[in-house]
Design a protein around this motif. Structure first.
Motif, PDB file in Angstrom:
ATOM      1  N   SER A 154       0.707  -1.357  -0.197  1.00 43.97           N
ATOM      2  CA  SER A 154       0.027   0.141  -0.046  1.00 43.97           C
ATOM      3  C   SER A 154       0.929   1.281  -0.035  1.00 43.97           C
ATOM      4  CB  SER A 154      -0.872  -0.060   1.098  1.00 43.97           C
ATOM      5  OG  SER A 154      -0.210   0.300   2.295  1.00 43.97           O
ATOM      6  N   PRO A 155       0.313   2.411  -0.480  1.00 46.70           N
ATOM      7  CA  PRO A 155       1.095   3.642  -0.640  1.00 46.70           C
ATOM      8  C   PRO A 155       1.518   4.027   0.917  1.00 46.70           C
ATOM      9  CG  PRO A 155      -0.707   3.659  -1.883  1.00 46.70           C
ATOM     10  CD  PRO A 155      -0.801   2.385  -1.254  1.00 46.70           C
ATOM     11  N   GLY A 156       0.650   3.574   1.878  1.00 50.15           N
ATOM     12  CA  GLY A 156       1.057   4.247   3.314  1.00 50.15           C
ATOM     13  C   GLY A 156       2.463   3.420   3.634  1.00 50.15           C
ATOM     14  N   VAL A 157       2.720   2.473   3.361  1.00 50.19           N
ATOM     15  CA  VAL A 157       4.235   1.731   3.570  1.00 50.19           C
ATOM     16  C   VAL A 157       5.146   2.493   3.249  1.00 50.19           C
ATOM     17  CG1 VAL A 157       5.605   0.013   3.379  1.00 50.19           C
ATOM     18  CG2 VAL A 157       3.232  -0.682   3.702  1.00 50.19           C
ATOM     19  N   CYS A 158       4.950   3.339   1.975  1.00 52.60           N
ATOM     20  CA  CYS A 158       6.304   4.229   1.486  1.00 52.60           C
ATOM     21  C   CYS A 158       6.229   5.343   2.078  1.00 52.60           C
ATOM     22  CB  CYS A 158       5.566   4.405  -0.095  1.00 52.60           C
ATOM     23  SG  CYS A 158       5.545   2.987  -1.041  1.00 52.60           S
ATOM     24  N   LYS A 159       5.411   5.675   3.261  1.00 55.85           N
ATOM     25  CA  LYS A 159       5.424   7.199   4.016  1.00 55.85           C
ATOM     26  C   LYS A 159       6.333   6.723   5.438  1.00 55.85           C
ATOM     27  CE  LYS A 159       1.082   9.006   2.500  1.00 55.85           C
ATOM     28  NZ  LYS A 159      -0.197   9.232   3.069  1.00 55.85           N
ATOM     29  N   LEU A 160       6.734   5.517   5.345  1.00 56.24           N
ATOM     30  CA  LEU A 160       7.375   5.251   6.549  1.00 56.24           C
ATOM     31  C   LEU A 160       8.832   5.207   6.381  1.00 56.24           C
ATOM     32  CD1 LEU A 160       5.784   1.845   7.402  1.00 56.24           C
ATOM     33  CD2 LEU A 160       5.196   4.051   8.195  1.00 56.24           C
ATOM     34  N   VAL A 161       9.267   6.602   6.659  1.00 51.25           N
ATOM     35  CA  VAL A 161      10.727   7.057   6.189  1.00 51.25           C
ATOM     36  C   VAL A 161      11.582   6.744   7.051  1.00 51.25           C
ATOM     37  CG1 VAL A 161      10.003   9.038   4.642  1.00 51.25           C
ATOM     38  CG2 VAL A 161      10.422   9.469   7.238  1.00 51.25           C
ATOM     39  N   LYS A 162      11.447   6.359   8.544  1.00 50.53           N
ATOM     40  CA  LYS A 162      12.223   5.919   9.449  1.00 50.53           C
ATOM     41  C   LYS A 162      12.242   4.254   9.266  1.00 50.53           C
ATOM     42  CE  LYS A 162      11.785   9.583  12.660  1.00 50.53           C
ATOM     43  NZ  LYS A 162      11.570  10.550  13.837  1.00 50.53           N
ATOM     44  N   LEU A 163      11.735   3.534   8.743  1.00 52.51           N
ATOM     45  CA  LEU A 163      11.928   2.062   8.687  1.00 52.51           C
ATOM     46  C   LEU A 163      13.057   1.812   8.168  1.00 52.51           C
ATOM     47  CD1 LEU A 163       9.612   0.015   8.973  1.00 52.51           C
ATOM     48  CD2 LEU A 163       9.349  -0.190   6.457  1.00 52.51           C
ATOM     49  N   ARG A 164      13.620   1.043   9.011  1.00 51.32           N
ATOM     50  CA  ARG A 164      15.098   0.101   8.529  1.00 51.32           C
ATOM     51  C   ARG A 164      14.923  -1.314   8.338  1.00 51.32           C
ATOM     52  NH1 ARG A 164      19.278   1.298  13.053  1.00 51.32           N
ATOM     53  NH2 ARG A 164      17.631   0.758  14.363  1.00 51.32           N
ATOM     54  N   TRP A 165      13.793  -1.968   8.880  1.00 53.89           N
ATOM     55  CA  TRP A 165      13.759  -3.413   8.603  1.00 53.89           C
ATOM     56  C   TRP A 165      12.154  -3.702   8.174  1.00 53.89           C
ATOM     57  CZ3 TRP A 165      17.115  -7.292  11.449  1.00 53.89           C
ATOM     58  CH2 TRP A 165      16.599  -8.881  10.845  1.00 53.89           C
ATOM     59  N   LEU A 166      12.263  -4.372   6.969  1.00 49.87           N
ATOM     60  CA  LEU A 166      11.030  -4.786   6.406  1.00 49.87           C
ATOM     61  C   LEU A 166      10.857  -6.045   5.793  1.00 49.87           C
ATOM     62  CD1 LEU A 166       8.131  -3.895   5.709  1.00 49.87           C
ATOM     63  CD2 LEU A 166       9.166  -3.021   3.225  1.00 49.87           C
ATOM     64  N   THR A 167      10.138  -6.951   6.417  1.00 51.00           N
ATOM     65  CA  THR A 167       9.791  -8.238   6.262  1.00 51.00           C
ATOM     66  C   THR A 167       8.451  -8.648   5.344  1.00 51.00           C
ATOM     67  OG1 THR A 167      11.639  -9.018   7.623  1.00 51.00           O
ATOM     68  CG2 THR A 167      10.109 -10.818   6.757  1.00 51.00           C
ATOM     69  N   LEU A 168       8.617  -8.937   4.260  1.00 50.89           N
ATOM     70  CA  LEU A 168       7.231  -9.336   3.441  1.00 50.89           C
ATOM     71  C   LEU A 168       7.290 -10.642   2.943  1.00 50.89           C
ATOM     72  CD1 LEU A 168       6.251  -5.732   2.122  1.00 50.89           C
ATOM     73  CD2 LEU A 168       5.244  -7.040   4.050  1.00 50.89           C
ATOM     74  N   ASP A 169       8.292 -11.613   3.540  1.00 54.77           N
ATOM     75  CA  ASP A 169       8.342 -12.709   3.030  1.00 54.77           C
ATOM     76  C   ASP A 169       7.302 -13.678   2.977  1.00 54.77           C
ATOM     77  OD1 ASP A 169       9.492 -15.306   2.515  1.00 54.77           O
ATOM     78  OD2 ASP A 169      10.481 -15.527   4.412  1.00 54.77           O
ATOM     79  N   ASN A 170       6.841 -14.563   1.882  1.00 52.35           N
ATOM     80  CA  ASN A 170       5.850 -15.455   1.636  1.00 52.35           C
ATOM     81  C   ASN A 170       4.634 -14.712   1.678  1.00 52.35           C
ATOM     82  OD1 ASN A 170       4.870 -18.047   1.567  1.00 52.35           O
ATOM     83  ND2 ASN A 170       4.827 -18.405   3.436  1.00 52.35           N
ATOM     84  N   ASN A 171       4.303 -14.009   0.590  1.00 56.15           N
ATOM     85  CA  ASN A 171       3.191 -13.177   0.472  1.00 56.15           C
ATOM     86  C   ASN A 171       2.834 -13.359  -1.171  1.00 56.15           C
ATOM     87  OD1 ASN A 171       1.825 -11.726   2.639  1.00 56.15           O
ATOM     88  ND2 ASN A 171       3.992 -11.314   2.834  1.00 56.15           N
ATOM     89  N   LYS A 172       2.220 -12.681  -1.770  1.00 52.26           N
ATOM     90  CA  LYS A 172       1.818 -12.768  -3.278  1.00 52.26           C
ATOM     91  C   LYS A 172       2.224 -11.550  -3.948  1.00 52.26           C
ATOM     92  CE  LYS A 172      -2.040 -15.893  -2.045  1.00 52.26           C
ATOM     93  NZ  LYS A 172      -1.529 -16.940  -2.673  1.00 52.26           N
ATOM     94  N   LEU A 173       3.194 -10.936  -3.576  1.00 50.03           N
ATOM     95  CA  LEU A 173       3.714  -9.709  -4.195  1.00 50.03           C
ATOM     96  C   LEU A 173       4.200  -9.775  -5.574  1.00 50.03           C
ATOM     97  CD1 LEU A 173       5.313  -7.852  -1.353  1.00 50.03           C
ATOM     98  CD2 LEU A 173       3.268  -7.526  -2.117  1.00 50.03           C
ATOM     99  N   THR A 174       4.059  -8.903  -6.540  1.00 46.79           N
ATOM    100  CA  THR A 174       4.667  -8.961  -7.834  1.00 46.79           C
ATOM    101  C   THR A 174       5.587  -7.857  -8.002  1.00 46.79           C
ATOM    102  OG1 THR A 174       2.625  -8.208  -8.897  1.00 46.79           O
ATOM    103  CG2 THR A 174       3.031 -10.596  -8.790  1.00 46.79           C
TER     104      THR A 174
END
Length: 321
Positions: A154-174
């Motif tokens: 989602s676009p909201g995730v792209c606003k997390l400018v302090k995010l250092r660790w993001l794990t989206l393993d095992n989803n349905k992303l393309t």
């Protein structure tokens, strides 16, 4: 459940709560007590900073939980919550929240109320999307949503400018959105076990990115121009992709992990910064749970017809004074 064990378990939980009240404890651990509801006496623990409720049978959270004004850490993973507890929206002081391993289908817009959150874990729920309201969590440092059914970031995730660790393993992303380049604090990114057929060019613009886990996707070839722009990464894991690459390509990039490649982690002085954590091996691999998801050993199966099984379970209530 054996009645004897149930009796000891219930009373031990109440005793722990009373002790926390008496000692003005800042931490209360009620893990693996088969709690179906939060005991009301917990709400009297006015000094509580950490409340750990993993491995119970909770289906909801008390409406009065907002009375715990000092609570900064809440772990309710491995329960039976089938919705995001909207009661939590009043706990705006929360910094750590773990709701992993609950059949929660939707985080709802209320997640955006927790504006002080720094660590959010919702692994192995039943999420199909992340609400845009997550963009309100301007202090978020760590976000884990692996093992879900998320098909778009989602676009909201792209606003997390302090995010250092993001794990989206095992989803349905393309794919990732173009605004993903806004995540300029990102060090560790796990997009493994999804459906990408190429490494998104946007990732080249993440100047602090050091670890990219991209294994088990659908890459048939490598775009060398993309990899050339990702020289600052310490590791790019492309294992278990159907890639056909010649030996010259494999030897050109020593930060890529591929079958047949001679992987050699590059020296970590490339574009080094003051953040010592970025060079720590702790950043290299995603963890299955969070630092507030305390592990426990698997107990023996609970057989009500075998009283002998009660003794090992009761042993955790034996205290030495």
């Amino acid at each position: 459940m054996n009645p004897l064990f149930e009796y000891f378990q219930h009373n031990h939980a109440l005793a722990k709560i009373e002790y926390a009240i008496m000692t003005k404890s800042s931490c209360l651990t009620l893990e693996d007590f088969d709690l179906e509801m939060l005991p009301e006496s917990v709400l009297k623990c006015e000094h509580l900073g950490e409340l750990l409720l993993a491995h119970n049978k909770l289906q909801s959270v008390s409406l009065q939980i907002n009375s715990l004004k000092n609570l900064h850490t809440l772990a309710i993973d491995y329960n039976n919550l089938d919705r995001f507890p909207n009661e939590l929206k009043e706990l705006t002081q929360l910094k750590f929240l773990n709701i992993s391993h609950n059949p929660i289908k939707d985080l709802t817009e209320h997640i955006g109320c927790l504006t002080n959150l720094e660590h959010l874990w919702c692994n192995a729920c039943c999420l199909s999307a992340i609400p845009n309201a997550i963009g309100n969590l301007e202090h978020l440092d760590t976000f884990g949503a692996r093992n879900n059914f998320i098909s778009q970031i989602s676009p909201g995730v792209c606003k997390l400018v302090k995010l250092r660790w993001l794990t989206l393993d095992n989803n349905k992303l393309t794919s990732v959105p173009a605004a993903f380049e806004n995540l300029q604090s990102l060090i560790h990114l796990n997009l493994a076990h999804n459906h990408f057929n190429s490494i998104p060019y946007t990732l080249c613009k993440l100047k602090k990115l050091r670890y990219l886990l991209f294994q088990s996707n659908e890459l048939f070839s490598i775009n060398e121009s993309v990899l050339l722009k990702m020289k600052q990464l310490y590791k790019i894991n492309l294992m278990n992709n159907p890639i056909s690459s010649n030996k010259e390509t494999l030897t050109k990039f020593n930060n890529i992990l591929l079958p047949g490649a001679n992987f050699e982690a590059p020296s970590q002085d490339v574009e080094s910064d003051s953040d010592s954590e970025s060079t720590s091996t702790d950043w290299e691999d995603s963890i299955g749970s969070s630092e507030i998801d305390f592990g426990r050993s698997e107990e023996a199966s609970d057989d009500e017809d075998a009283p002998v099984d009660v003794l090992p379970k009761l042993s955790k209530y034996l205290l030495t004074y």
